[in-house]
Design an enzyme around this catalytic site. Structure first.
Site, PDB file in Angstrom:
ATOM      1  N   SER A  42       1.128  -1.263   0.221  1.00 25.37           N
ATOM      2  CA  SER A  42       0.372   0.531   0.135  1.00 25.37           C
ATOM      3  C   SER A  42       0.781   1.107   0.119  1.00 25.37           C
ATOM      4  CB  SER A  42      -0.811   0.033   1.369  1.00 25.37           C
ATOM      5  OG  SER A  42      -0.473  -0.138   2.270  1.00 25.37           O
TER       6      SER A  42
ATOM      7  N   HIS B  51      -0.902   4.657   7.032  1.00 23.38           N
ATOM      8  CA  HIS B  51      -0.330   5.551   6.014  1.00 23.38           C
ATOM      9  C   HIS B  51       0.127   6.761   5.677  1.00 23.38           C
ATOM     10  CE1 HIS B  51      -3.017   1.703   4.493  1.00 23.38           C
ATOM     11  NE2 HIS B  51      -1.506   1.766   4.524  1.00 23.38           N
TER      12      HIS B  51
ATOM     13  N   ASP C  70      -3.608   7.762   8.164  1.00 21.38           N
ATOM     14  CA  ASP C  70      -4.829   7.457   8.422  1.00 21.38           C
ATOM     15  C   ASP C  70      -4.284   5.997  10.000  1.00 21.38           C
ATOM     16  OD1 ASP C  70      -4.047   5.333   7.045  1.00 21.38           O
ATOM     17  OD2 ASP C  70      -5.102   4.850   5.489  1.00 21.38           O
TER      18      ASP C  70
END
Length: 390
Positions: free
Chosen positions: A48, A358, A355
């Site tokens: 990610s 990340h 968040d």
């Protein structure tokens, strides 16, 4: 210039020695005097931290307010804006990478992104619906690349329409492209959850061996230029510490990070760097740059306030209070039954963590500014010159 000078970073005196004497080939002075590489494409593999839409295409799309800062809408990225891979593309004067798994509006003329959120190097025996681990581990991403290369080459040689051809990579560009990697963080995260410290340390050599096998496979297919990020200080992610209560003395470092987890990341990175050194010997035509992203991330975390950021463990997006946790972009209830939405903070540019897992675009840009010039790389050359073997 780099603001943060981590232990082990090349200092000016040593850098001058390397420039004058060379590093296993051309001297760094010779490399810096050469023209920029002009990479025609980027092929990225990762999780990610560099996924530009893969996991959103394969599963549930990433919701608003992700993407709000730069794209003004969700853009398949786990951030409020651009990721490091986006800044890499901009630095090389290339468009943002389309995700391989995204079939709508994709443009693969200048590369493709095989990364997906939750990916690991080593294949995991669990589904994404349990703990968010992607089924697209590094070996699967390599399969995707092989299929992509074969099928786009066939298509390129068949189509006659200029527009259609422009959306496909030129077959000769695969050998000239830059191959980027940012993966391994989730292997450690799975290990923290499933394995003892001893078991995780024993697993790292196999994880690294599978990474090396992927690089070797790409090299055998014609790839020559590789840009490899090491893994960040996972113990500094707010999600790692937010549920802790009364940790024992020495469990946290001076910045509130879980020391034991960061120690595992450091060991992982040591073995990754050793593997890169070995690969340079095994792959005589490869230019492999090892990038100490860990130093950049920990450097910002440890000096956040002096760079205009808030406490690095504070989270911009989501509802995280004593009465409950609702994650970014989700709806949920507090302990007293109140409905809340995981909204974004007023000033994402002041946060390192977007968040809890990340990074914000502002942090990603800070990292880019500190790695793309080569200051934290081995060899210490900028990404624009990463095609030159040293």
């Amino acid at each position: 210039m780099v603001d943060y000078n981590p232990k082990g970073l090349v200092v000016p005196g040593l850098l001058m020695f390397l420039v004058l004497n060379g590093v296993g080939g051309e001297s760094l002075l010779q490399v810096h005097d050469k023209p920029a590489c002009e990479f025609p494409a980027i092929y990225n593999f990762g999780d990610s931290n560099s996924d530009t839409g893969g996991i959103s295409a394969a599963f549930l799309p990433i919701p608003w307010p992700y993407g709000q800062t730069f794209f003004k809408k969700p853009a398949g990225r786990d951030s409020d804006g651009r990721l490091l891979i986006d800044f890499i593309a901009q630095q090389l004067n290339l468009p943002f990478l389309s995700a391989y798994l995204n079939s709508i509006g994709a443009n693969f003329g200048h590369g493709a992104n095989f990364a997906t959120g939750g990916s690991t190097i080593r294949r995991q025996n669990e589904t994404i619906f349990e703990y968010g681990i992607s089924p697209f581990s590094l070996d699967v991403q390599i399969w995707h690349y092989d299929q992509f290369k074969s099928r786009t080459t066939d298509l390129y040689n068949q189509v006659t329409n200029t527009l259609e051809k422009s959306l496909l990579p030129r077959p000769e560009d695969f050998a000239k492209a830059l191959y980027t990697f940012d993966i391994g963080q989730n292997d450690l995260s799975v290990g923290f959850r499933k394995l003892s410290d001893e078991q995780l340390l024993a697993a790292i050599p196999d994880i690294i061996a599978q990474f090396s096998a992927a690089v070797q496979h790409l090299y055998e297919g014609g790839a020559r230029s590789f840009w490899v990020h090491n893994t960040g200080p996972v113990g500094c992610l707010p999600v790692a510490v937010m549920y802790l209560t009364n940790p024992p003395p020495g469990f946290l470092d001076p910045y509130g990070c879980i020391k034991g987890q960061n120690d595992k990341a450091i060991e992982f990175n040591k073995q990754l760097k050793d593997a890169v050194t070995k690969l340079r010997t095994q792959l005589p035509e490869a230019a492999i740059t090892y990038v100490d992203l860990h130093a950049a991330k920990y450097g910002l975390i440890s000096t956040s306030k002096s760079h205009g950021f808030v406490d690095p463990l504070k989270i911009c997006c989501g509802y995280h209070e004593k009465d409950g946790n609702v994650w970014c972009g989700q709806k949920g209830q507090t302990s007293n039954g109140t409905q809340v939405f995981g909204a974004a903070c007023a000033h994402p540019e002041s946060y390192i963590s977007w968040d809890g897992v990340h990074h914000s675009e502002a942090a990603n840009q800070w990292f880019a500014n500190h790695i793309l010039n080569g200051s934290l790389s081995d060899p210490p050359i900028p990404i624009t010159h990463a095609c030159y073997r040293n």
